[in-house]
Design an enzyme around this catalytic site. Structure first.
Site, short mmCIF file in Angstrom:
data_model
loop_
_atom_site.label_atom_id
_atom_site.label_comp_id
_atom_site.label_asym_id
_atom_site.label_seq_id
_atom_site.Cartn_x
_atom_site.Cartn_y
_atom_site.Cartn_z
N LYS A 17 0.85 -1.18 0.00
CA LYS A 17 0.00 0.00 0.00
C LYS A 17 0.89 1.24 0.00
O LYS A 17 1.99 1.23 0.57
CB LYS A 17 -0.90 0.00 1.24
CG LYS A 17 -1.86 -1.18 1.31
CD LYS A 17 -2.67 -1.16 2.59
CE LYS A 17 -3.57 -2.39 2.68
NZ LYS A 17 -4.34 -2.41 3.95
N HIS A 179 1.74 -3.61 15.60
CA HIS A 179 0.64 -2.66 15.39
C HIS A 179 0.88 -1.34 16.12
O HIS A 179 -0.05 -0.56 16.36
CB HIS A 179 -0.70 -3.24 15.84
CG HIS A 179 -1.17 -4.41 15.02
ND1 HIS A 179 -1.83 -5.50 15.57
CD2 HIS A 179 -1.06 -4.67 13.70
CE1 HIS A 179 -2.11 -6.37 14.62
NE2 HIS A 179 -1.65 -5.90 13.47
N ASN A 205 -7.04 -8.57 10.05
CA ASN A 205 -6.45 -9.84 9.63
C ASN A 205 -5.40 -10.29 10.65
O ASN A 205 -5.30 -11.45 10.99
CB ASN A 205 -5.82 -9.68 8.25
CG ASN A 205 -5.39 -11.01 7.66
OD1 ASN A 205 -6.19 -11.92 7.53
ND2 ASN A 205 -4.12 -11.12 7.30
N GLY A 334 -12.59 -4.39 13.89
CA GLY A 334 -12.99 -3.46 14.94
C GLY A 334 -13.87 -2.34 14.44
O GLY A 334 -14.81 -1.90 15.12
N GLU A 335 -13.61 -1.85 13.24
CA GLU A 335 -14.39 -0.75 12.67
C GLU A 335 -15.70 -1.21 12.06
O GLU A 335 -16.71 -0.49 12.10
CB GLU A 335 -13.59 -0.04 11.58
CG GLU A 335 -12.34 0.66 12.04
CD GLU A 335 -11.46 1.04 10.86
OE1 GLU A 335 -12.02 1.59 9.89
OE2 GLU A 335 -10.25 0.76 10.89
N GLU A 384 -2.37 5.25 10.26
CA GLU A 384 -0.97 4.85 10.25
C GLU A 384 -0.13 5.71 9.30
O GLU A 384 0.99 6.11 9.64
CB GLU A 384 -0.85 3.38 9.89
CG GLU A 384 -1.45 2.45 10.93
CD GLU A 384 -1.51 1.01 10.48
OE1 GLU A 384 -0.98 0.14 11.19
OE2 GLU A 384 -2.09 0.75 9.41
#
Length: 398
Positions: A17, A179, A205, A334-335, A384
């Site tokens: 990404k 994370h 994931n 979570g979202e 992030e």
């Protein structure tokens, strides 16, 4: 510092990404973002969007290797169609025990981080490859590494140190966490609303949970590698070492090569376990939720295990923090997975957590706790890339 562009590169086990951000003072503006997904397959995707979400590139190329995948990204960045970056920030899961600070990337630094591939075996190989290629294909632009482990450096020694013989501890074997850039971004977004006692659950994931005291990491669920902690899509999470020894002995019955046996065990623990291993169906929560609706008992058990494990960690952090002011859900699950949030919080009433079903019926940023809840429960997407840009700017000022 005058306005200029920063390129952010965030590599995963099967994806790359990227985003280009314009920076000016405290302003951060996303100009373009994109990704190549499906590395190692004939069903790859390559897309780039502008700031309004308009697709500038939308292709489905074969991506047999990471070289082909990053070649597409590099060619696009050098095409002249997009702003040329003045600096590049790379996300790195773990730099090993000797690379603990965000810093300027050099060939020697890349070599050092590559020595500790075993600390993040699914991520480090592609990350160091992209760093080398970025130095080669985009010369003259400073590159910086931003470590997921950096946020967790404040964990006390009793948390970091593992109960193993000192000869292995001296090799750097300890709990590092992962994370971290996501957790750091949650603290950053909360700004002056950061509570004293905060738990953040990054559920995607890969899944982990952190206990944050006064904005600093006190504890986190992942350990030496991202395989530890709570179960996730394909990883075991924490498990009795005897289970791994049993599996290793079974593997050894078919191969006498110790290295091959270790590699096969790694695949079992990191790529075939977790939600996928338990359900024997999928590592995708959306697939499992559909299967549960159809009455699939294995899918139900896998999700129940996921929820139960998370509840245990949150409960332990309540004790470790001496209470809890706020619980934040982030990451893809979570979202977006309303049911997971509902099921997790349903077992946390003893901690004073009460969800409002109507508020919780949402995807994206929201406060979802009921008025009667003693603990504020929020959903906050991670940022992030923004944190990587901030780190790059800070390092350039130095």
């Amino acid at each position: 510092m005058s306005s200029f562009a920063v390129l952010v590169l965030n590599s995963g086990s099967s994806s790359i990404k990227f985003g280009i951000y314009e920076t000016s003072g405290d302003q951060r503006t996303k100009l373009v973002e994109g990704a190549v997904d499906g590395i190692g397959t004939d069903l790859g995707k390559f897309w780039i969007k502008d700031a309004e979400g308009k697709k500038l590139v939308d292709e489905t190329p074969a991506l047999p290797t990471r070289a082909v995948a990053f070649g597409l990204v590099a060619d696009a960045l050098r095409s002249g169609k997009f702003p040329s970056p003045a600096a590049i920030g790379h996300r790195m899961v773990s730099g090993g025990p000797t690379v603990l600070e965000n810093q300027l990337i050099t060939p020697q630094l890349i070599d050092e981080m590559e020595r500790y591939t075993a600390f993040a075996p699914l991520h480090t190989p592609i990350a160091v490859y992209i760093m080398r290629e970025a130095l080669r294909l985009i010369p003259g632009v400073p590159n910086f590494v931003c470590l997921d482990t950096y946020f967790h450096r404040t964990m006390p020694e009793v948390v970091r140190h593992l109960p193993i013989p000192e000869e292995y501890s001296s090799m750097g074997v300890r709990r590092f966490g992962a994370h971290g850039i996501s957790y750091e971004s949650i603290v950053y977004q909360l700004k002056d609303q950061v509570p004293e006692k905060l738990v953040v659950a990054h559920l995607g994931n890969g899944a982990s949970i952190s206990a944050i005291l006064n904005g600093a990491c006190l504890d986190t669920s992942m350990g030496l590698t991202p395989t530890g902690g709570i179960i996730s899509a394909t990883r075991t999470g924490d498990i009795d070492p005897g289970v791994l020894l049993f599996i290793l002995r079974k593997i050894a019955e078919a191969t006498t090569d110790a290295s091959q046996a270790a590699d096969k065990l790694e695949v079992v623990a990191s790529e075939k376990a977790g939600l996928l291993g338990m359900s024997e169906l999928s590592n995708d929560m959306r697939d499992l939720r559909d299967a549960i609706k159809a009455g699939n008992a294995k899918a139900r058990l896998a999700v129940d295990k996921f929820v139960w494990t998370i509840q245990r960690w949150i409960g332990s952090y309540f004790v470790e923090l001496g209470g809890l002011d706020m619980l934040v859900f982030t990451g893809g699950i979570g979202e977006n997975d309303i049911a997971s949030r509902t099921e997790i919080c349903a077992g946390l009433g003893a901690l004073g957590i009460v969800l409002d079903p109507e508020r919780n019926n949402v995807r994206g940023e929201a406060t979802i706790s009921a008025q009667s809840s003693k603990v504020t429960v929020r959903v906050i997407p991670p940022a992030e890339d923004l944190m990587i840009v901030n780190h790059v700017l800070g390092l350039m000022r130095k």
